[in-house]
Design an enzyme around this catalytic site. Structure first.
Site, PDB file in Angstrom:
ATOM      1  N   CYS A 145      -6.764   8.610  -5.954  1.00 26.82           N
ATOM      2  CA  CYS A 145      -5.476   7.991  -6.251  1.00 26.82           C
ATOM      3  C   CYS A 145      -5.705   6.610  -6.856  1.00 26.82           C
ATOM      4  O   CYS A 145      -6.603   5.876  -6.435  1.00 26.82           O
ATOM      5  CB  CYS A 145      -4.627   7.880  -4.992  1.00 26.82           C
ATOM      6  SG  CYS A 145      -2.938   7.298  -5.303  1.00 26.82           S
ATOM      7  N   CYS A 152      -3.997   2.951   2.968  1.00 27.48           N
ATOM      8  CA  CYS A 152      -4.241   4.378   2.739  1.00 27.48           C
ATOM      9  C   CYS A 152      -5.718   4.640   2.451  1.00 27.48           C
ATOM     10  O   CYS A 152      -6.317   4.005   1.572  1.00 27.48           O
ATOM     11  CB  CYS A 152      -3.381   4.851   1.560  1.00 27.48           C
ATOM     12  SG  CYS A 152      -3.592   6.606   1.154  1.00 27.48           S
TER      13      CYS A 152
END
Length: 385
Positions: A145, A152
């Site tokens: 990502c 995260c």
């Protein structure tokens, strides 16, 4: 025929593309339906399993460089709560993670019972035979990502590449086959909340959605896509004829805090993001979902909750609260259950529909924000945090 066709995977082709392939091969038109059924409904993995196609046609497809293109389940990790984290591998050696959650985590978009779903339907034979009434599959849209949310684990990977439509659909088919379930007979929800930002891979994501609805047979009302806030794509998404429900990762109550936690906020700040959310064309009984990851003493204070109330005032929305799921390399702490409950109460008292998502598969790094292709199991002292 082989010399006239471009080699490709069948998984990921839509009906128009398959029809063109069949016409180019000089086959009758009904072969297109047979291919679509074989790939998307019967979930075949090889031409040998496509018994409805004549052998010469199957041989021509193979000689032309065509393959079905199903991904491989490389590893499975089973949680004590029944969640399964899959490491799904593709032909180029890259892999992503896909999560199976029997009973979901309480944050699916159809948390309010859908029209037509009676209590008796929801309670059906599934629980008696499997121990669950419905299940949720969490799927990835990118390898890694690029959004760089600070809480995260996936962000630590960076981004390698986008997934193709076939690779996105392939995750769903692989899990359905492994779990021996079918959208035609079992209540299955999909959430595009795995690795990656779907709206940074918009065309492939939307093609996958249409294939999942039109060919696999999943209901768009049982799908949710989560975005970190790619504002132009939120506008595009609202114009789609077939689309999942929209969830937006909010995670902060003001711009300074959101920029610290989600650097993307520098490009599309809260004013622009919430304007796009307010303009989003909602269907009957639909709400925009806001996901809010609670971090101890960072964004979980009373003043943060009161700011969220002001941000969402007058909007047809719901909020999913997520207590941080820990992991190595994350410099934040999971808040206490009492803090989560207090935050939820402030929002609910203001009339905002608010739910707390249950951590599913935290012990195998399968919970929200934990997907990093980890092969270890979480240490016992961290599981209870």
């Amino acid at each position: 025929m082989a010399s006239n066709l471009n080699a490709s995977t069948l998984l990921g082709l839509n009906r128009r593309e398959v029809t063109a392939l069949v016409e180019q091969a000089g086959q009758p038109a009904y072969r297109a339906q047979q291919i679509m059924d074989g790939v998307y409904r019967e979930r075949v993995r090889s031409f040998e399993q496509m018994s409805t196609l004549p052998r010469p046609f199957r041989e021509d497809l193979a000689q032309g460089g065509f393959v079905v293109g199903s991904p491989e389940i490389e590893q499975r990790f089973l949680s004590r709560d029944g969640t399964v984290r899959y490491l799904v591998a593709f032909g180029d050696g890259e892999s992503v993670e896909t999560v199976w959650m029997p009973e979901g985590d309480g944050g699916e978009a159809d948390g309010e019972t859908e029209a037509g779903d009676s209590a008796e339907m929801i309670a059906g034979a599934g629980r008696a035979s499997r121990g669950w009434d419905r299940a949720t599959i969490c799927i990835s849209s990118q390898v890694g990502c690029a959004v760089d949310c600070q809480f995260c684990l996936t962000a630590l990977l960076g981004v390698k590449r986008n997934l193709t439509a076939g690779e996105i659909v392939g995750q769903v088919l692989a899990v359905l086959s492994d779990q021996k379930v079918s959208p035609q007979h079992d209540r299955i929800n999909l959430v595009f909340m795995g690795m990656g930002e779907p709206f940074l891979n918009y065309d492939n994501f939307m093609k996958a959605v249409r294939l999942l609805v039109q060919e696999v047979g999943l209901a768009e009302s049982r799908m949710t896509v989560s975005t970190a806030g790619i504002v132009p794509r939120i506008h595009d998404f609202g114009q789609e004829a077939i689309r999942p429900r929209l969830a937006i990762s909010l995670n902060a109550s003001n711009d300074d805090l959101r920029t610290r936690l989600m650097p993307l906020n520098r490009k599309w700040n809260l004013e622009r993001l919430l304007a796009a959310a307010r303009e989003f064309p909602l269907r009957t009984r639909e709400r925009v979902t806001f996901e809010y990851v609670l971090l101890h003493n960072v964004n979980d204070r009373r003043e943060n909750a009161e700011e969220v109330v002001e941000l969402l005032r007058g909007m047809r929305s719901r909020v999913n609260l997520i207590a941080l799921n820990p992991g190595p390399g994350i410099d934040f702490v999971t808040p206490a259950a009492e803090s989560v409950a207090a935050f939820q109460k402030i929002l609910r008292d203001a009339g905002i529909l608010t739910f707390v998502r249950r951590p599913r598969g935290r012990d195998i790094y399968a919970a929200c924000g934990q997907l990093k292709r980890t092969v270890a199991i979480m240490p016992a002292e961290e599981r209870s945090s």
